[in-house]
Design an enzyme around this catalytic site. Structure first.
Site, short mmCIF file in Angstrom:
data_model
loop_
_atom_site.label_atom_id
_atom_site.label_comp_id
_atom_site.label_asym_id
_atom_site.label_seq_id
_atom_site.Cartn_x
_atom_site.Cartn_y
_atom_site.Cartn_z
N TYR A 101 23.15 -8.13 -8.72
CA TYR A 101 22.21 -8.69 -7.74
C TYR A 101 22.79 -8.54 -6.34
CZ TYR A 101 20.02 -10.59 -11.90
OH TYR A 101 19.42 -10.71 -13.12
N ASN A 124 8.95 -8.90 -10.99
CA ASN A 124 8.67 -7.50 -11.31
C ASN A 124 7.61 -7.42 -12.41
OD1 ASN A 124 8.73 -4.77 -11.94
ND2 ASN A 124 10.77 -4.83 -12.84
N CYS A 132 14.52 -3.45 -14.03
CA CYS A 132 15.27 -4.67 -13.71
C CYS A 132 16.25 -5.04 -14.82
CB CYS A 132 14.32 -5.82 -13.39
SG CYS A 132 13.08 -6.14 -14.65
N HIS A 133 16.09 -4.45 -16.00
CA HIS A 133 17.06 -4.70 -17.08
C HIS A 133 18.43 -4.11 -16.75
CE1 HIS A 133 15.21 -0.80 -18.09
NE2 HIS A 133 16.39 -0.48 -18.59
N GLU A 159 19.53 2.82 -23.67
CA GLU A 159 19.89 3.78 -22.64
C GLU A 159 21.32 4.28 -22.82
OE1 GLU A 159 18.82 2.42 -18.71
OE2 GLU A 159 16.71 2.23 -19.26
#
Length: 169
Positions: A101, A124, A132-133, A159
């Protein structure tokens, strides 16, 4: 006021409710409903929006099978200027990587706004597409995610699995 079409997408994370129109995708929400529901029952797609439906569906399929790293589907962002700056910065976080952040706050020129970045993440409306993950706490811990921490962990592991471009299976 623009009208939207809707459909349910059967993802590995559960049913995703998608709102869109011919200009792009407006929202993705996680459904905490039974995975066995008839997802075709709630499809509502205008003829003018059908090509965008196919585009969104195809990109989600590619993402969930590890073949898509960057979404190209047009997005419809509704939020404050600050939120939009945060969301644009989130899109710059490379697939399979992370940011904090505080790093996002510094990148958008508001170094003391880490909490505000967290609030923008929470607002979001396009999780997965605006990733945002990929934002974690400064200690490296997973922190809040509107879809739940289990989904955030799943997306991160997904990912990682495909990051090097090696397709499994």
């Amino acid at each position: 006021m623009m009208e939207y079409s809707y459909f349910s997408y059967p993802s590995p994370l559960g049913i995703l409710k998608i709102a869109f129109n011919k200009r792009g995708i407006k929202g993705i929400s996680f459904c905490n409903c039974d995975k066995n529901i008839n997802i075709n029952k709630d499809k509502f797609i205008r003829n003018s929006d059908f090509l965008m439906y196919k585009y969104i569906f195809c990109e989600l399929n590619k993402y969930f099978t590890g073949k898509l790293r960057v979404f190209e589907v047009p997005v419809i962002l509704e939020g404050t200027d600050f939120q939009k700056r945060v969301w644009q910065e989130l899109k710059r976080i490379p697939y399979g990587n992370f940011s904090t952040y505080g790093e996002i706050a510094r990148a958008i020129g508001s170094p003391k706004a880490a909490r505000a970045v967290g609030n923008a993440n929470n607002k979001n409306k396009l999780p997965i597409i605006i990733p945002c993950h990929r934002v974690i706490g400064s200690t490296g811990n997973l922190t809040g995610y509107a879809g739940g921490l289990e989904r955030k962990k799943w997306l991160i592991n997904h990912e990682k699995k495909y990051r090097k471009g090696v397709s499994i299976g």
